[in-house]
Design an enzyme around this catalytic site. Structure first.
Site, short mmCIF file in Angstrom:
data_model
loop_
_atom_site.label_atom_id
_atom_site.label_comp_id
_atom_site.label_asym_id
_atom_site.label_seq_id
_atom_site.Cartn_x
_atom_site.Cartn_y
_atom_site.Cartn_z
N TYR A 171 0.75 -1.17 0.17
CA TYR A 171 0.11 0.01 -0.04
C TYR A 171 0.70 1.15 -0.09
O TYR A 171 0.65 2.10 -0.87
CB TYR A 171 -0.85 -0.04 1.28
CG TYR A 171 -1.77 1.14 1.28
CD1 TYR A 171 -2.69 1.44 0.60
CD2 TYR A 171 -1.18 2.35 2.44
CE1 TYR A 171 -3.43 2.68 0.55
CE2 TYR A 171 -2.09 3.35 2.73
CZ TYR A 171 -3.12 3.66 1.71
OH TYR A 171 -3.80 4.88 1.92
N LYS A 175 1.34 4.11 -2.95
CA LYS A 175 1.03 5.72 -2.73
C LYS A 175 2.22 6.48 -2.97
O LYS A 175 2.04 7.76 -3.43
CB LYS A 175 0.65 5.83 -1.34
CG LYS A 175 -0.65 5.44 -1.05
CD LYS A 175 -1.63 6.06 -1.67
CE LYS A 175 -3.08 5.45 -1.78
NZ LYS A 175 -4.16 6.10 -2.63
N THR A 208 -13.50 5.74 6.56
CA THR A 208 -13.89 5.24 5.37
C THR A 208 -14.04 3.70 5.41
O THR A 208 -13.13 3.23 6.43
CB THR A 208 -13.67 5.73 3.97
OG1 THR A 208 -12.37 5.05 4.14
CG2 THR A 208 -13.50 7.41 4.19
#
Length: 306
Positions: A171, A175, A208
């Site tokens: 991850y 990014k 989220t």
């Protein structure tokens, strides 16, 4: 933010979370918003919610699965057939901490969804962005990144994390790749004197569904902490909207890496020109290989005729 009447925006992952709030607000300001999402049911539901809130809102859904380069190409083809301008591209969709896996194109999931799919989407829509930008009203590409890029590494000989895999590492790497791409894209646009800017935005820690792959006890704890300390999607959307719409960020003023409504420094690896260029070139080579596979498959199945 000023009215956006006559402008067209594409928001990936606009069916929920930050993307939904960005799409909702842009539609409220008069923009024609196209939500790109892999989940048709959620995408259509998001369109209905926005239109229920504002009946005159121009918003629609198109299927877009960033884990499939073929789906990205189909989305772009569908968009181009409509002969619309493209003023704003929000590369928002993403995944985090997913188990190790490969997409149909053979890429690691974080790398494909968070970075490579958006790379191809932006590249294929670049002509539309260029032709829609004006000297006093540049088109804008906004890449939603994260402070996690500071822990990322770009190993050009192992972009698929084949040698060693960590969901968190993959991850962070994806990014960092986003920011490298965003910066190099802006430099290429400036060299060509095109009326388009590219920037990266860190929306911060946001409550989220991105954390759905956490280990169950951690996910439960995160849910409690998030309600107390994390931003809501609407709050997090503020910096994204600022980067995409603010008149103060015309031309080169809109470039860079943004967090909490201001420009910030990235981690040193993100500003390395050599790494930016090599990742750019490697990504293009991936696109060429993928395109060749598509053409071969179409030929074998009779999709191409002489």
């Amino acid at each position: 933010m000023p009215r956006q009447d006559g402008k067209v925006a594409v928001v990936t992952g606009g069916d929920s979370g930050i993307g939904y709030e960005v799409a909702r607000h842009m539609a409220k300001l008069g923009a024609h918003v196209i939500i790109g999402s892999r989940n048709e049911q959620r995408g259509l539901a998001a369109v209905k919610r926005i239109q229920a809130e504002r009946s005159e809102a121009q918003v629609d859904f198109r299927k877009l699965d960033l884990a499939s380069l073929q789906s990205v190409r189909q989305f772009v083809q569908s968009f181009k057939e409509r002969d619309l301008p493209l003023n704003i591209l929000i590369n928002n969709a993403g995944v985090m901490l997913v188990p190790e896996g490969r997409t149909e194109d053979g890429f690691e999931v974080h790398f494909s969804v968070n970075y490579l799919g958006h790379f191809l989407l932006t590249w294929l829509l670049l002509d539309n962005l260029k032709s829609s930008g004006k000297p006093a009203s540049f088109s804008r590409v906004v890449n939603i990144s994260s402070s996690a890029h500071r822990l990322g590494q770009i190993r050009l000989d192992d972009l698929n994390s084949s040698q060693r895999y960590s969901a968190h590492g993959a991850y962070c790497d994806s990014k960092l790749a986003q920011i490298l791409f965003s910066s190099h894209l802006h430099q290429e646009l400036r060299r060509g004197a095109f009326p388009v800017t590219s920037c990266a935005v860190d929306p911060g820690m946001v409550d989220t569904a991105l954390y759905c792959h956490l280990w169950t006890p951690l996910r439960l704890a995160q849910g409690v902490v998030a309600r107390l300390l994390f931003k809501t999607p609407a709050e997090a959307a503020a910096t994204v909207l600022y980067a995409a719409l603010s008149p103060a960020l015309e031309e080169d003023c809109g470039a860079g890496y943004w967090a909490n409504g201001r420009r910030e420094r990235t981690a040193p690896p993100a500003s390395d020109p050599r790494t930016q260029r090599l990742l750019w070139e490697t990504s293009h080579s991936f696109m060429c290989v993928s395109c060749s596979r598509v053409l071969c498959a179409a030929f074998v199945t009779g999709g191409l005729t002489s």
